[in-house]
Design a protein around this motif. Structure first.
Motif, PDB file in Angstrom:
ATOM      1  N   GLN A 141      -4.895  -7.312  13.077  1.00 42.62           N
ATOM      2  CA  GLN A 141      -6.280  -7.347  13.516  1.00 42.62           C
ATOM      3  C   GLN A 141      -6.897  -5.956  13.606  1.00 42.62           C
ATOM      4  O   GLN A 141      -8.117  -5.821  13.723  1.00 42.62           O
ATOM      5  CB  GLN A 141      -6.374  -8.047  14.874  1.00 42.62           C
ATOM      6  CG  GLN A 141      -5.923  -9.492  14.869  1.00 42.62           C
ATOM      7  CD  GLN A 141      -6.736 -10.342  13.903  1.00 42.62           C
ATOM      8  OE1 GLN A 141      -7.947 -10.350  13.925  1.00 42.62           O
ATOM      9  NE2 GLN A 141      -6.036 -11.064  13.031  1.00 42.62           N
ATOM     10  N   ALA A 142      -6.071  -4.925  13.602  1.00 48.76           N
ATOM     11  CA  ALA A 142      -6.583  -3.556  13.717  1.00 48.76           C
ATOM     12  C   ALA A 142      -6.917  -2.941  12.369  1.00 48.76           C
ATOM     13  O   ALA A 142      -7.567  -1.895  12.318  1.00 48.76           O
ATOM     14  CB  ALA A 142      -5.558  -2.677  14.445  1.00 48.76           C
ATOM     15  N   PHE A 143      -6.496  -3.569  11.273  1.00 51.96           N
ATOM     16  CA  PHE A 143      -6.751  -3.004   9.944  1.00 51.96           C
ATOM     17  C   PHE A 143      -8.198  -3.262   9.540  1.00 51.96           C
ATOM     18  O   PHE A 143      -8.658  -4.406   9.539  1.00 51.96           O
ATOM     19  CB  PHE A 143      -5.812  -3.621   8.904  1.00 51.96           C
ATOM     20  CG  PHE A 143      -4.485  -2.942   8.834  1.00 51.96           C
ATOM     21  CD1 PHE A 143      -3.445  -3.359   9.639  1.00 51.96           C
ATOM     22  CD2 PHE A 143      -4.271  -1.889   7.970  1.00 51.96           C
ATOM     23  CE1 PHE A 143      -2.208  -2.745   9.588  1.00 51.96           C
ATOM     24  CE2 PHE A 143      -3.039  -1.264   7.903  1.00 51.96           C
ATOM     25  CZ  PHE A 143      -2.001  -1.691   8.723  1.00 51.96           C
ATOM     26  N   PRO A 144      -8.946  -2.245   9.152  1.00 51.95           N
ATOM     27  CA  PRO A 144     -10.302  -2.459   8.638  1.00 51.95           C
ATOM     28  C   PRO A 144     -10.273  -3.017   7.219  1.00 51.95           C
ATOM     29  O   PRO A 144      -9.303  -2.836   6.481  1.00 51.95           O
ATOM     30  CB  PRO A 144     -10.926  -1.056   8.674  1.00 51.95           C
ATOM     31  CG  PRO A 144      -9.755  -0.137   8.574  1.00 51.95           C
ATOM     32  CD  PRO A 144      -8.611  -0.814   9.263  1.00 51.95           C
ATOM     33  N   PHE A 145     -11.357  -3.678   6.838  1.00 51.08           N
ATOM     34  CA  PHE A 145     -11.440  -4.285   5.512  1.00 51.08           C
ATOM     35  C   PHE A 145     -11.310  -3.239   4.406  1.00 51.08           C
ATOM     36  O   PHE A 145     -10.645  -3.473   3.395  1.00 51.08           O
ATOM     37  CB  PHE A 145     -12.764  -5.031   5.363  1.00 51.08           C
ATOM     38  CG  PHE A 145     -12.850  -6.288   6.163  1.00 51.08           C
ATOM     39  CD1 PHE A 145     -11.757  -6.747   6.869  1.00 51.08           C
ATOM     40  CD2 PHE A 145     -14.029  -7.007   6.229  1.00 51.08           C
ATOM     41  CE1 PHE A 145     -11.821  -7.904   7.612  1.00 51.08           C
ATOM     42  CE2 PHE A 145     -14.107  -8.170   6.963  1.00 51.08           C
ATOM     43  CZ  PHE A 145     -13.007  -8.620   7.655  1.00 51.08           C
ATOM     44  N   VAL A 146     -11.952  -2.100   4.586  1.00 46.43           N
ATOM     45  CA  VAL A 146     -11.970  -1.083   3.533  1.00 46.43           C
ATOM     46  C   VAL A 146     -10.572  -0.566   3.237  1.00 46.43           C
ATOM     47  O   VAL A 146     -10.261  -0.195   2.098  1.00 46.43           O
ATOM     48  CB  VAL A 146     -12.905   0.071   3.959  1.00 46.43           C
ATOM     49  CG1 VAL A 146     -12.935   1.163   2.895  1.00 46.43           C
ATOM     50  CG2 VAL A 146     -14.299  -0.448   4.227  1.00 46.43           C
ATOM     51  N   LEU A 147      -9.707  -0.570   4.236  1.00 39.95           N
ATOM     52  CA  LEU A 147      -8.364  -0.024   4.051  1.00 39.95           C
ATOM     53  C   LEU A 147      -7.492  -0.909   3.172  1.00 39.95           C
ATOM     54  O   LEU A 147      -6.600  -0.413   2.483  1.00 39.95           O
ATOM     55  CB  LEU A 147      -7.702   0.172   5.422  1.00 39.95           C
ATOM     56  CG  LEU A 147      -6.369   0.917   5.461  1.00 39.95           C
ATOM     57  CD1 LEU A 147      -6.554   2.349   4.967  1.00 39.95           C
ATOM     58  CD2 LEU A 147      -5.779   0.893   6.863  1.00 39.95           C
ATOM     59  N   VAL A 148      -7.743  -2.199   3.168  1.00 39.78           N
ATOM     60  CA  VAL A 148      -6.871  -3.124   2.442  1.00 39.78           C
ATOM     61  C   VAL A 148      -7.491  -3.654   1.159  1.00 39.78           C
ATOM     62  O   VAL A 148      -6.809  -4.339   0.385  1.00 39.78           O
ATOM     63  CB  VAL A 148      -6.486  -4.320   3.352  1.00 39.78           C
ATOM     64  CG1 VAL A 148      -5.762  -3.838   4.587  1.00 39.78           C
ATOM     65  CG2 VAL A 148      -7.714  -5.142   3.732  1.00 39.78           C
ATOM     66  N   ILE A 149      -8.748  -3.367   0.903  1.00 40.33           N
ATOM     67  CA  ILE A 149      -9.410  -4.018  -0.222  1.00 40.33           C
ATOM     68  C   ILE A 149      -8.857  -3.540  -1.564  1.00 40.33           C
ATOM     69  O   ILE A 149      -8.715  -4.338  -2.504  1.00 40.33           O
ATOM     70  CB  ILE A 149     -10.940  -3.785  -0.145  1.00 40.33           C
ATOM     71  CG1 ILE A 149     -11.642  -4.629  -1.193  1.00 40.33           C
ATOM     72  CG2 ILE A 149     -11.267  -2.308  -0.294  1.00 40.33           C
ATOM     73  CD1 ILE A 149     -11.438  -6.108  -1.044  1.00 40.33           C
TER      74      ILE A 149
END
Length: 304
Positions: A141-149
């Protein structure tokens, strides 16, 4: 010299007992003041939440002349449906709504089916597995979308799932699964273990116990979790924008951005009308099942 007992008259007794009613009345006044403050705070919070939605509805029914007025009003002077007609004429809203519905319903069902047995194991078997699952829930839940996209895009590209609804559904399931797991685990812990022990005595295995005993008692939690996954997928924008390129496969939140011009100027009336229609499914769905969510939490293992 022996003294007899001192007798207090009615005046003395009144002085001794006057403090108790005063304290009670003070406590009642304090309680009323605190309750009034809570109601006022709740009312202010409701107004804060309702303001954007009320303004959205007002804008959706205003004609173009009122939208450009320097003195906006809450209630349209000449309500019209032209904004809704223009929205459907300019953009494929029905097709986009169908794509969003397929993605949201599929993601909700798959997430619930996967999360239910996992939540049962997580709640009933304490150990490294449960600890690791809890840590995964918190970290994910702490991972931002931009980091994993970027890695997510590369994985889906290798699986040939870019620009497909199934690829988007897979992303929605993975993204909503941690919270669904955490949410259902709390409901599983509320189920008395005595019921599972009684089922084991009758010869039921783990799978039979989960399906026939635990799952029916988890109905409110399953409904609440499915609602969360559905609303999350229905309103999601970023993943759909990156993964879906063909206009025929785009979801409703992505299509809403088409009402913005090249210079960022919004076609305000049709945009408000389309956004109002996009908001309705979540509101209607929650209105239908909220009683089951709240009322079902106390139901279950009591035998009548």
């Amino acid at each position: 010299m022996r003294r007899g007992p001192v007798r207090r008259g009615p005046i003395g007794r009144g002085l001794l007992t006057r403090g108790a009613p005063d304290r009670e009345s003070t406590g009642l006044r304090t309680g009323r003041a605190a309750r009034t403050g809570q109601y006022l705070a709740l009312l202010a919070y409701l107004v804060f939440l309702a303001f954007p939605f009320v303004w959205l509805i007002s804008t959706a029914f205003k004609p173009a002349r009122e939208l450009g007025s320097l003195h906006p009003t809450w209630i349209p002077e000449n309500p019209t449906l032209d904004n809704f007609r223009q929205a459907f004429d300019e953009q494929p809203l029905l097709q986009a709504a169908g794509n969003s519905l397929v993605a949201a319903v599929s993601a909700a069902l798959i997430a619930v089916v996967i999360a239910t047995p996992m939540a049962y194991v997580m709640a009933r078997h304490r150990g490294r597995l449960a600890t690791a699952a809890t840590g995964w829930v918190v970290v994910s839940q702490a991972f931002p979308f931009v980091l994993v996209i970027i890695p997510l895009f590369l994985i889906l590209k290798n699986l040939h799932l870019i620009n497909t609804l199934w690829g988007l559904i897979l992303v929605y399931v993975v993204w909503s699964l941690p919270f669904a797991l955490w949410m259902l685990a709390g409901y599983v812990r509320a189920v008395p273990t005595e019921l599972e022990e009684a089922a084991a005595v009758d010869g039921a295995g783990r799978v039979r116990t989960l399906v026939s005993v635990v799952a029916p008692l988890l109905a409110p939690g399953i409904v609440a979790t499915a609602l969360f996954a559905f609303i999350t997928a229905w309103n999601e924008f970023f993943f759909a924008l990156v993964l879906l390129k063909t206009p025929e496969k785009q979801t409703l939140p992505v299509v809403l951005t088409h009402f913005l011009g090249a210079e960022g100027v919004a076609d305000l009336g049709p945009l408000a009308a389309a956004a109002f229609l996009a908001t309705l499914p979540s509101l209607v769905l929650f209105a239908f099942i909220q009683r089951r969510i709240t009322g079902g939490m106390t139901a279950g293992a009591v035998k009548h």
